[in-house]
Design an enzyme around this catalytic site. Structure first.
Site, PDB file in Angstrom:
ATOM      1  N   HIS A 149       0.961  -1.076  -0.170  1.00 36.59           N
ATOM      2  CA  HIS A 149      -0.016   0.049  -0.015  1.00 36.59           C
ATOM      3  C   HIS A 149       1.012   1.049   0.273  1.00 36.59           C
ATOM      4  O   HIS A 149       0.320   2.278  -0.217  1.00 36.59           O
ATOM      5  CB  HIS A 149      -0.488   0.188   1.403  1.00 36.59           C
ATOM      6  CG  HIS A 149      -1.318  -1.626   1.505  1.00 36.59           C
ATOM      7  ND1 HIS A 149      -0.722  -2.168   2.363  1.00 36.59           N
ATOM      8  CD2 HIS A 149      -2.849  -1.745   1.307  1.00 36.59           C
ATOM      9  CE1 HIS A 149      -1.411  -3.211   2.402  1.00 36.59           C
ATOM     10  NE2 HIS A 149      -2.900  -3.299   1.638  1.00 36.59           N
ATOM     11  N   GLY A 165      -7.739  12.114   7.247  1.00 34.80           N
ATOM     12  CA  GLY A 165      -8.834  10.862   6.799  1.00 34.80           C
ATOM     13  C   GLY A 165      -8.309  10.961   4.902  1.00 34.80           C
ATOM     14  O   GLY A 165      -7.809   9.788   4.478  1.00 34.80           O
ATOM     15  N   ARG A 210      -6.416  16.532   1.261  1.00 31.96           N
ATOM     16  CA  ARG A 210      -6.049  17.301   2.667  1.00 31.96           C
ATOM     17  C   ARG A 210      -4.989  17.219   2.713  1.00 31.96           C
ATOM     18  O   ARG A 210      -3.944  18.282   3.109  1.00 31.96           O
ATOM     19  CB  ARG A 210      -6.988  16.997   3.737  1.00 31.96           C
ATOM     20  CG  ARG A 210      -6.841  17.658   4.971  1.00 31.96           C
ATOM     21  CD  ARG A 210      -7.976  17.894   5.938  1.00 31.96           C
ATOM     22  NE  ARG A 210      -9.565  18.651   4.749  1.00 31.96           N
ATOM     23  CZ  ARG A 210      -9.692  19.011   4.753  1.00 31.96           C
ATOM     24  NH1 ARG A 210      -8.835  20.500   5.982  1.00 31.96           N
ATOM     25  NH2 ARG A 210     -10.866  19.669   4.860  1.00 31.96           N
ATOM     26  N   ARG A 235      -3.238   3.607  -4.857  1.00 37.71           N
ATOM     27  CA  ARG A 235      -4.576   4.032  -4.252  1.00 37.71           C
ATOM     28  C   ARG A 235      -4.786   5.250  -4.760  1.00 37.71           C
ATOM     29  O   ARG A 235      -5.818   5.341  -3.355  1.00 37.71           O
ATOM     30  CB  ARG A 235      -4.828   3.385  -3.385  1.00 37.71           C
ATOM     31  CG  ARG A 235      -4.850   1.964  -3.305  1.00 37.71           C
ATOM     32  CD  ARG A 235      -5.537   1.053  -1.691  1.00 37.71           C
ATOM     33  NE  ARG A 235      -5.040  -0.782  -2.925  1.00 37.71           N
ATOM     34  CZ  ARG A 235      -6.333  -1.692  -2.397  1.00 37.71           C
ATOM     35  NH1 ARG A 235      -7.447  -1.243  -2.483  1.00 37.71           N
ATOM     36  NH2 ARG A 235      -5.952  -3.257  -2.444  1.00 37.71           N
ATOM     37  N   ARG A 248      -3.372  11.509  13.911  1.00 37.70           N
ATOM     38  CA  ARG A 248      -4.589  11.825  13.362  1.00 37.70           C
ATOM     39  C   ARG A 248      -5.617  13.455  13.519  1.00 37.70           C
ATOM     40  O   ARG A 248      -5.488  13.913  14.398  1.00 37.70           O
ATOM     41  CB  ARG A 248      -6.008  10.603  13.729  1.00 37.70           C
ATOM     42  CG  ARG A 248      -7.112  11.143  12.913  1.00 37.70           C
ATOM     43  CD  ARG A 248      -8.044   9.734  13.004  1.00 37.70           C
ATOM     44  NE  ARG A 248      -9.203  10.187  13.362  1.00 37.70           N
ATOM     45  CZ  ARG A 248      -9.913  10.588  12.726  1.00 37.70           C
ATOM     46  NH1 ARG A 248      -9.417  10.799  11.200  1.00 37.70           N
ATOM     47  NH2 ARG A 248     -11.520  10.937  12.413  1.00 37.70           N
ATOM     48  N   SER A 308     -12.253  14.943  11.584  1.00 34.75           N
ATOM     49  CA  SER A 308     -13.503  15.973  11.776  1.00 34.75           C
ATOM     50  C   SER A 308     -14.306  14.517  12.092  1.00 34.75           C
ATOM     51  O   SER A 308     -13.782  13.308  12.689  1.00 34.75           O
ATOM     52  CB  SER A 308     -13.934  15.784  10.181  1.00 34.75           C
ATOM     53  OG  SER A 308     -14.686  14.751   9.558  1.00 34.75           O
ATOM     54  N   GLU A 340     -11.758   6.423  13.780  1.00 35.21           N
ATOM     55  CA  GLU A 340     -10.464   5.943  12.730  1.00 35.21           C
ATOM     56  C   GLU A 340      -9.466   6.085  14.218  1.00 35.21           C
ATOM     57  O   GLU A 340      -8.513   4.794  14.021  1.00 35.21           O
ATOM     58  CB  GLU A 340      -9.919   6.569  12.383  1.00 35.21           C
ATOM     59  CG  GLU A 340     -10.057   6.661  10.524  1.00 35.21           C
ATOM     60  CD  GLU A 340     -11.393   7.535  10.417  1.00 35.21           C
ATOM     61  OE1 GLU A 340     -11.369   8.244  11.693  1.00 35.21           O
ATOM     62  OE2 GLU A 340     -11.880   7.113   9.217  1.00 35.21           O
ATOM     63  N   ASP A 350     -19.772  18.433  11.855  1.00 36.19           N
ATOM     64  CA  ASP A 350     -21.500  18.185  11.922  1.00 36.19           C
ATOM     65  C   ASP A 350     -21.817  17.810  13.665  1.00 36.19           C
ATOM     66  O   ASP A 350     -20.973  17.163  14.497  1.00 36.19           O
ATOM     67  CB  ASP A 350     -20.987  16.708  11.690  1.00 36.19           C
ATOM     68  CG  ASP A 350     -21.029  16.767  10.224  1.00 36.19           C
ATOM     69  OD1 ASP A 350     -21.316  16.903   9.550  1.00 36.19           O
ATOM     70  OD2 ASP A 350     -19.829  16.094  10.402  1.00 36.19           O
ATOM     71  N   ARG A 389     -15.124  24.132   5.761  1.00 36.98           N
ATOM     72  CA  ARG A 389     -14.115  23.270   6.421  1.00 36.98           C
ATOM     73  C   ARG A 389     -12.488  23.327   6.633  1.00 36.98           C
ATOM     74  O   ARG A 389     -11.527  23.225   7.580  1.00 36.98           O
ATOM     75  CB  ARG A 389     -14.259  21.768   5.767  1.00 36.98           C
ATOM     76  CG  ARG A 389     -15.652  20.815   5.990  1.00 36.98           C
ATOM     77  CD  ARG A 389     -15.863  19.903   5.758  1.00 36.98           C
ATOM     78  NE  ARG A 389     -16.933  19.158   5.407  1.00 36.98           N
ATOM     79  CZ  ARG A 389     -17.592  18.639   6.255  1.00 36.98           C
ATOM     80  NH1 ARG A 389     -16.490  17.180   6.237  1.00 36.98           N
ATOM     81  NH2 ARG A 389     -18.638  17.811   6.575  1.00 36.98           N
TER      82      ARG A 389
HETATM   83  N1  HPA Z   1     -19.691  10.309  12.431  1.00 33.44           N
HETATM   84  C1  HPA Z   1     -18.556   9.838  12.363  1.00 33.44           C
HETATM   85  N2  HPA Z   1     -17.397  10.510  11.564  1.00 33.44           N
HETATM   86  C2  HPA Z   1     -17.891  11.898  11.576  1.00 33.44           C
HETATM   87  C3  HPA Z   1     -18.664  12.200  11.550  1.00 33.44           C
HETATM   88  C4  HPA Z   1     -20.014  11.706  11.803  1.00 33.44           C
HETATM   89  O1  HPA Z   1     -21.205  11.673  11.709  1.00 33.44           O
HETATM   90  N3  HPA Z   1     -18.902  13.450  10.764  1.00 33.44           N
HETATM   91  C5  HPA Z   1     -17.529  13.769  11.235  1.00 33.44           C
HETATM   92  N4  HPA Z   1     -16.657  12.418  11.357  1.00 33.44           N
END
Ligand code: HPA
Length: 235
Positions: A5, A21, A25, A44, A88, A91, A182, A205, A218
């Site tokens: 990988h 992730g 980014r 990948r 890490r 978000s 993660e 969120d 973001r």
């Molecule tokens: N769920 C899981 N992981 C996330 C979310 C979520 O709503 N928002 C950002 N990462």
């Protein structure tokens, strides 16, 4: 030397790797914050780069979404590339109105119902922890640069789309302030291999108020989290 990988050679990757992730980014971070970034992986499209931050080598590489993905990439970084620290930078979805869009949360530990640690090394615990050293450094840097932050437990979930009838009160039952996908695997890999890991997340969120960050927001709001991660990376 390479892995299935990662095409990097030993020595191409710094001792500390920042892991968002999204591989794009990682590219943005490398091109925006690092001097003279050199790409070490394209397999990948999981892009990885090494460059200089304030004159010191730092790497940044995408992890992909979820524990199987970060599990593979972080394991190989630690084991095959002698990486010592992985931070890490992700978000999260907040389970409380006290954490609003753009807030930075530093993981004190994470709770998960994932089988990752059990299947990997027979570890039955549903809690994994970051390295004390990196956790403290994240807090120290946030204080030093007067970046607002919270510290607490995060829920590391295998499932993004949870059916309504299967939702639990993760905040009150397990003390989780927010959810991501993660950190449990990353912390487990670090523990198994005797390495260091930490997790910083920015609230993208709010799952209580159903507010969601725009793509543009973001990009801007992640700067506080980035600053903490970059300063810790050169400590
Ligand atoms: N769920 C899981 N992981 C996330 C979310 C979520 O709503 N928002 C950002 N990462």
């Amino acid at each position: 030397m390479s892995t299935p990988h990662n095409q990097a050679n030993k020595g191409d990757i710094a001792k500390t790797v920042l892991m968002p992730g999204d591989p794009l980014r990682a590219k943005y971070i490398a091109e925006t914050f690092l001097e003279n970034p050199k790409q070490f992986n394209t397999i990948r499209n999981m892009f990885g780069y090494t460059g200089l931050y304030k004159g010191k080598e730092v790497s940044v590489m995408g992890s992909g979404v979820g524990m199987p993905s970060i599990g593979v990439y972080s394991y190989e970084l630690y084991k095959e590339y002698d990486v010592e620290n992985i931070i890490r930078i992700g978000s999260c979805g907040s389970y409380t109105t006290e954490l609003t869009l753009g807030d930075v949360l530093i993981a004190e530990d994470c709770w998960s119902d994932s089988s990752f640690a059990k299947v990997q090394n027979l570890d039955e615990s549903d809690i994994q922890v970051p390295s004390e050293k990196l956790l403290q450094q994240c807090i120290d840097v946030a204080k030093e640069y007067e970046i607002p932050y919270s510290v607490g437990r995060i829920h590391s979930s295998d499932i993004f789309y949870v059916e309504e009838h299967a939702k639990r009160d993760w905040l009150h039952e397990f003390g989780c302030l927010a959810v991501e996908m993660e950190s449990f695997a990353l912390f487990s890999n670090a523990k198994v291999l005797g390495k260091h890991a930490a997790c910083l997340v920015t609230v993208s969120d709010n799952l209580v108020t159903d507010e969601h960050m725009s793509a543009k927001d973001r990009e801007v709001s992640f700067k506080n989290m980035m600053k903490i991660a970059l300063e810790v990376a050169i400590k």
